[in-house]
Scaffold this motif. Sequence first.
Motif, PDB file in Angstrom:
ATOM      1  N   UNK A 140       0.836  -1.207   0.000  1.00  0.00           N
ATOM      2  CA  UNK A 140       0.000   0.000   0.000  1.00  0.00           C
ATOM      3  C   UNK A 140       0.875   1.263   0.000  1.00  0.00           C
ATOM      4  N   UNK A 141       0.527   2.195  -0.844  1.00  0.00           N
ATOM      5  CA  UNK A 141       1.216   3.488  -0.907  1.00  0.00           C
ATOM      6  C   UNK A 141       0.254   4.576  -0.424  1.00  0.00           C
ATOM      7  N   UNK A 142       0.705   5.367   0.550  1.00  0.00           N
ATOM      8  CA  UNK A 142      -0.123   6.433   1.105  1.00  0.00           C
ATOM      9  C   UNK A 142       0.585   7.784   0.928  1.00  0.00           C
ATOM     10  N   UNK A 143      -0.216   8.816   0.750  1.00  0.00           N
ATOM     11  CA  UNK A 143       0.302  10.185   0.745  1.00  0.00           C
ATOM     12  C   UNK A 143       0.068  10.759   2.126  1.00  0.00           C
ATOM     13  N   UNK A 144       1.150  11.090   2.825  1.00  0.00           N
ATOM     14  CA  UNK A 144       1.048  11.570   4.197  1.00  0.00           C
ATOM     15  C   UNK A 144       1.691  12.946   4.320  1.00  0.00           C
ATOM     16  N   UNK A 145       1.251  13.661   5.339  1.00  0.00           N
ATOM     17  CA  UNK A 145       1.806  14.982   5.611  1.00  0.00           C
ATOM     18  C   UNK A 145       3.137  14.848   6.338  1.00  0.00           C
ATOM     19  N   UNK A 146       4.114  15.630   5.927  1.00  0.00           N
ATOM     20  CA  UNK A 146       5.428  15.590   6.570  1.00  0.00           C
ATOM     21  C   UNK A 146       5.278  16.046   8.018  1.00  0.00           C
ATOM     22  N   UNK A 147       5.670  15.224   8.997  1.00  0.00           N
ATOM     23  CA  UNK A 147       5.512  15.596  10.401  1.00  0.00           C
ATOM     24  C   UNK A 147       6.500  16.681  10.829  1.00  0.00           C
ATOM     25  N   UNK A 148       6.123  17.402  11.862  1.00  0.00           N
ATOM     26  CA  UNK A 148       6.953  18.508  12.333  1.00  0.00           C
ATOM     27  C   UNK A 148       8.308  18.037  12.841  1.00  0.00           C
ATOM     28  N   UNK A 149       8.371  16.782  13.318  1.00  0.00           N
ATOM     29  CA  UNK A 149       9.623  16.317  13.913  1.00  0.00           C
ATOM     30  C   UNK A 149      10.764  16.212  12.897  1.00  0.00           C
ATOM     31  N   UNK A 150      10.426  16.179  11.605  1.00  0.00           N
ATOM     32  CA  UNK A 150      11.494  16.137  10.609  1.00  0.00           C
ATOM     33  C   UNK A 150      11.688  17.498   9.925  1.00  0.00           C
ATOM     34  N   UNK A 151      10.885  18.478  10.296  1.00  0.00           N
ATOM     35  CA  UNK A 151      11.047  19.838   9.776  1.00  0.00           C
ATOM     36  C   UNK A 151      11.794  20.657  10.816  1.00  0.00           C
ATOM     37  N   UNK A 152      13.073  20.799  10.641  1.00  0.00           N
ATOM     38  CA  UNK A 152      13.918  21.459  11.643  1.00  0.00           C
ATOM     39  C   UNK A 152      13.974  22.949  11.342  1.00  0.00           C
ATOM     40  N   UNK A 153      13.028  23.680  11.903  1.00  0.00           N
ATOM     41  CA  UNK A 153      12.984  25.118  11.685  1.00  0.00           C
ATOM     42  C   UNK A 153      14.051  25.809  12.511  1.00  0.00           C
TER      43      UNK A 153
END
Length: 494
Positions: free
Chosen positions: A113-126
């Motif tokens: 199964x392939x899903x389109x998911x939202x990038x979580x904040x934990x990998x967005x290093x602002x």
Amino acid sequence: MPACELYQDILEDEPEWDEASRRVEDGDVVNAASSRALCQCGRPLHRYARLPRYQTFLMCSSAKDCTRCGEDILPGDMHFVCPACSDVHVCKDCGPSVYIHREYDFLDYETGEVQVQEVPKRVLHDRRGRSVTLEEEAPSKRVASKVFEQVQLLAKEVADEEDVLDKNWEREGILFQLLGVNSAEQAAKSMLELIEGCQRVLMAQPSLTEVEVPCKIYGDIHGQLRDLLLLFHSFGLPGTPDCPRCVFNGDFVDRGRHQAETIVVLFALKVMFPMNIYLNRGNHEDTTMNHKYGFQKVVQEAFGELGPQVYQAISTCFQCLPFVSLTRVQLKACLVGGRVLALHGGIGDGKWRLDDLRRVRRPVNHEQLQAPENRLLWNILWSDPIEDDCVSNCVFGVHDSQRSKMAVRFGWNVTQDFCVRNGLDLVVRSHQSKRWGLGFDVMHNESLVRVFSARDYENNENDGAVLQVQQDDDEGHLGVRPQVLRALENRDDA
């Protein structure tokens, strides 16, 4: 200037965008995609990322605003500049840059199964934003904490007392009580620490401050501390859930009985809640006015031998105050909905933009305010609107003011045009008390509101008001609700 000299070395190092340049020179129509690479003047944008060598503390470095989306560009962030327009700064997202998608394709190999998911904040290093919060052990923070505790107590006490005019409020030792001291010398030393912290916070913030909703906007206070405490008790103490953010729109001192105590409270609130309390400069945050209308004398007497030193420190701090605050709704990192601009006096001739305020260098003293090149700042402090139902024929346009040679009065059409050109919905100003007034007025086709918070000011028998600015729905619409404290002196309400 024909070119931005500050960026010249960068512009020389980076090659031109040949295709974009050719299309501009040939007069070709530029589509939406390629226009991201071009300034509004038609020239190619260039990458820029450098901290000026003299800026040691990022906290004191001013952020730039993206000319396309309005978001902050922090010092050192890669962004885009125009070789010809020195005021054009385009953030990474709005320029011809690489875009990182906020969705990703997730494959579960076992199920296929392939899903389109939202990038979580934990990998967005602002990048961590700059903080102007003072350390807990800072002397100014300790003084501010004492003052805030006493403000909470005093607000409850005055609410339980029999109501009296501020000028008739007989209570000894309020200044010492607020600062938690027993002598004028101790009060002066604590006050100097508080001023130092307040000035440090003010200078770390921009000349045009931006405030999220909900917030309250206070008008003139003029040293009427008891009215201020009653407003706190009735409509929410700043820094609490009932009043998370506040803008105090100038004229904190002069004329009233408790001027020194009022400035202690406001400076303490700014130190305690630097990102939630905003102090705008009024025409009475000025040495000439303070000498003429009493604040200088009050401070010098209240703080004993160190009084002149305390007054000078306060005057310098006044010169560091911003001139305007912009209240807006921020949803999903995009600017939406209404925007409210708060300034003390008025918009003058209205022929200016918000970016002009962002470039103001502080401190600004009285002599600098009177300089011809600062006519804009003078009118922000001194100009007045012409009321729509004025008996004069001059209800639109710009006209001379009796207040001073540089100040003007402006009509409804000036306000309307100013709001359209700056993307605003409402201007909030203070500066005027009306006899038997309600503490606020709505004028210029609901594009201008006056608010005045000191009740019974100068025997005007006026109510005192505060404006509550809040988001009314999920689409970003702002609502402005006046909250009024009834005047105490007798008047005819008919």
